[in-house]
Design an enzyme around this catalytic site. Structure first.
Site, PDB file in Angstrom:
ATOM      1  N   ARG A   1     -11.130   1.735  -9.920  1.00  0.00           N
ATOM      2  CA  ARG A   1     -10.221   2.889 -10.111  1.00  0.00           C
ATOM      3  C   ARG A   1     -10.408   3.455 -11.526  1.00  0.00           C
ATOM      4  NH1 ARG A   1      -4.732   2.417  -6.637  1.00  0.00           N
ATOM      5  NH2 ARG A   1      -5.778   1.768  -4.743  1.00  0.00           N
TER       6      ARG A   1
ATOM      7  N   ILE B   1      -7.256  -5.261   6.838  1.00  0.00           N
ATOM      8  CA  ILE B   1      -7.008  -6.491   6.071  1.00  0.00           C
ATOM      9  C   ILE B   1      -7.403  -6.295   4.597  1.00  0.00           C
ATOM     10  CG2 ILE B   1      -7.621  -8.955   5.877  1.00  0.00           C
ATOM     11  CD1 ILE B   1      -6.094  -8.477   8.404  1.00  0.00           C
TER      12      ILE B   1
ATOM     13  N   ARG C   1       0.358   7.632  -2.418  1.00  0.00           N
ATOM     14  CA  ARG C   1       0.854   8.645  -1.469  1.00  0.00           C
ATOM     15  C   ARG C   1       2.326   8.951  -1.710  1.00  0.00           C
ATOM     16  NH1 ARG C   1      -1.627   5.554   3.453  1.00  0.00           N
ATOM     17  NH2 ARG C   1      -2.226   4.226   1.722  1.00  0.00           N
TER      18      ARG C   1
ATOM     19  N   ASN D   1     -10.158  -2.873  -6.865  1.00  0.00           N
ATOM     20  CA  ASN D   1      -9.332  -1.966  -7.686  1.00  0.00           C
ATOM     21  C   ASN D   1      -9.907  -1.756  -9.093  1.00  0.00           C
ATOM     22  OD1 ASN D   1      -6.099  -3.050  -6.323  1.00  0.00           O
ATOM     23  ND2 ASN D   1      -7.451  -1.387  -5.666  1.00  0.00           N
TER      24      ASN D   1
ATOM     25  N   ARG E   1       0.300   9.390  -9.910  1.00  0.00           N
ATOM     26  CA  ARG E   1       0.165   8.151  -9.127  1.00  0.00           C
ATOM     27  C   ARG E   1       0.916   6.977  -9.754  1.00  0.00           C
ATOM     28  NH1 ARG E   1      -3.595   7.350  -5.513  1.00  0.00           N
ATOM     29  NH2 ARG E   1      -3.832   5.187  -6.134  1.00  0.00           N
TER      30      ARG E   1
ATOM     31  N   ASP F   1       0.836  -1.211   0.000  1.00  0.00           N
ATOM     32  CA  ASP F   1       0.000   0.000   0.000  1.00  0.00           C
ATOM     33  C   ASP F   1       0.870   1.260   0.000  1.00  0.00           C
ATOM     34  OD1 ASP F   1      -2.306   1.475   0.020  1.00  0.00           O
ATOM     35  OD2 ASP F   1      -2.657   1.284   2.175  1.00  0.00           O
ATOM     36  N   GLY F   2       0.310   2.347  -0.521  1.00  0.00           N
ATOM     37  CA  GLY F   2       0.966   3.642  -0.417  1.00  0.00           C
ATOM     38  C   GLY F   2       1.691   4.107  -1.661  1.00  0.00           C
ATOM     39  N   ASN F   3       1.471   3.433  -2.782  1.00  0.00           N
ATOM     40  CA  ASN F   3       2.130   3.881  -4.027  1.00  0.00           C
ATOM     41  C   ASN F   3       1.674   5.287  -4.408  1.00  0.00           C
ATOM     42  OD1 ASN F   3       3.232   1.364  -4.141  1.00  0.00           O
ATOM     43  ND2 ASN F   3       2.065   0.652  -5.905  1.00  0.00           N
TER      44      ASN F   3
HETATM   45  C1  FPP Z   1      -1.581   0.286  -3.483  1.00  0.00           C
HETATM   46  O1  FPP Z   1      -1.199   1.614  -3.565  1.00  0.00           O
HETATM   47  C2  FPP Z   1      -1.005  -0.484  -4.566  1.00  0.00           C
HETATM   48  C3  FPP Z   1      -1.714  -1.073  -5.572  1.00  0.00           C
HETATM   49  C4  FPP Z   1      -3.171  -0.971  -5.652  1.00  0.00           C
HETATM   50  C5  FPP Z   1      -1.078  -1.810  -6.664  1.00  0.00           C
HETATM   51  C6  FPP Z   1       0.175  -2.511  -6.321  1.00  0.00           C
HETATM   52  C7  FPP Z   1       0.938  -2.685  -7.574  1.00  0.00           C
HETATM   53  C8  FPP Z   1       2.274  -2.652  -7.692  1.00  0.00           C
HETATM   54  C9  FPP Z   1       3.196  -2.577  -6.563  1.00  0.00           C
HETATM   55  C10 FPP Z   1       2.883  -2.702  -9.045  1.00  0.00           C
HETATM   56  C11 FPP Z   1       2.516  -3.899  -9.850  1.00  0.00           C
HETATM   57  C12 FPP Z   1       2.728  -5.169  -9.143  1.00  0.00           C
HETATM   58  C13 FPP Z   1       3.315  -6.268  -9.662  1.00  0.00           C
HETATM   59  C14 FPP Z   1       3.392  -7.500  -8.862  1.00  0.00           C
HETATM   60  C15 FPP Z   1       3.895  -6.288 -10.998  1.00  0.00           C
HETATM   61  P1  FPP Z   1      -2.309   2.742  -3.708  1.00  0.00           P
HETATM   62  O2  FPP Z   1      -2.370   3.124  -5.130  1.00  0.00           O
HETATM   63  O3  FPP Z   1      -3.594   2.269  -3.124  1.00  0.00           O
HETATM   64  O4  FPP Z   1      -1.678   3.872  -2.832  1.00  0.00           O
HETATM   65  P2  FPP Z   1      -2.430   5.007  -1.996  1.00  0.00           P
HETATM   66  O5  FPP Z   1      -3.290   4.307  -0.978  1.00  0.00           O
HETATM   67  O6  FPP Z   1      -1.313   5.769  -1.375  1.00  0.00           O
HETATM   68  O7  FPP Z   1      -3.224   5.803  -2.986  1.00  0.00           O
END
Ligand code: FPP
Length: 242
Positions: free
Chosen positions: A72, A196, A25, A69, A34, A21-23
């Site tokens: 989104r 979770i 942010r 997801n 994002r 989580d947190g990509n």
């Molecule tokens: C959550 O961050 C992350 C995701 C919904 C996707 C995760 C995907 C990756 C790490 C890249 C692709 C993965 C693989 C295995 C190739 P968020 O976008 O919900 O962050 P936020 O809560 O800060 O907005």
């Protein structure tokens, strides 16, 4: 000295699951779109996979794309699947060198044919690897997994192959997406959230939970080791008196 520390003071779980989580942010704080957070998140995926494999983790489950997801924006979904497709090709050498066996957990119905083809190719290529199992949860939901399991069990009951009284925990486990994987001993979630989020609802019954404050793109070997050290301090009773 920098770099990964030896594993002499680490208790390595047999099975690990991660809510990455947190990509978003991370990207926002850095002043990027994002998707740059997801891109940087791939580096964290590579580090976590290779380090878990090196340390002897038997199974690693990564929550890459949830059923929720799909809600989104279409642009973000497309870019996430572009990244996933790139990952499934670019990381093949890394998976083979680390003897990692790729698996998929989730519903296939909404995945595009090109995504399914690359997923299946990489799964087939790595099927003979006897090191760590890496299960990517894509189009995955814990409740949906249980619905799918119940439907298949109900069909067997209807066909007369199973009596209702014979449905046990073993039956349900056998109908999960990846029945052969051990339940996670450790569930890691990044970016500080304590939820979770519909991940592995059946399997995390007795998982220890470690919440890391760093956003997923900043999660590296140091943070993984901190999670394993935290895990090593837990007393696991499984509901019994120790
Ligand atoms: C959550 O961050 C992350 C995701 C919904 C996707 C995760 C995907 C990756 C790490 C890249 C692709 C993965 C693989 C295995 C190739 P968020 O976008 O919900 O962050 P936020 O809560 O800060 O907005």
């Amino acid at each position: 000295m920098t770099g990964p520390r030896p594993n002499d003071d680490l208790v390595v779980p047999r099975s690990v699951a991660v809510i990455m989580d947190g990509n978003g942010r991370w990207a926002k704080r850095a002043g990027f779109e994002r998707i740059r957070g997801h891109e940087k998140g791939i580096d964290a995926v590579r580090t976590t996979v290779t380090e878990c494999a090196r340390l002897g983790v038997e199974a690693l489950v990564l929550y890459a794309f949830s059923e929720e997801n799909w809600q989104r924006p279409q642009r973000e979904i497309s870019l996430l699947f572009q990244l996933l497709k790139r990952f499934l090709v670019a990381e093949r050498d890394t998976l083979m060198q680390n003897r990692v066996r790729l698996l998929h957990a989730g519903r296939r119905a909404r995945l595009q044919p090109d995504v399914l083809a690359l997923l299946d190719e990489t799964i087939a290529l790595t099927a003979g690897n006897r090191g760590m199992a890496l299960s990517l949860a894509i189009s995955y939901g814990g409740r949906q997994e249980l619905v799918d399991a119940m439907q298949r069990i109900a069909a067997e009951v209807e066909a007369g192959r199973l009596s209702p009284a014979a449905v046990t925990e073993t039956t349900i486990r056998a109908h999960l997406y990846q029945p052969g994987l051990p339940d996670p001993d450790l569930l890691i979630r990044t970016a500080g959230e304590q939820r979770i989020s519909n991940f592995l609802l059946w399997q995390v019954s007795y998982a220890e939970i470690h919440v890391s404050d760093v956003c997923w793109p900043d999660f590296g070997a140091e943070q993984l080791h901190a999670a394993f050290r935290d895990y090593g301090r837990r007393v696991r009773k499984f509901g019994k008196v120790p």
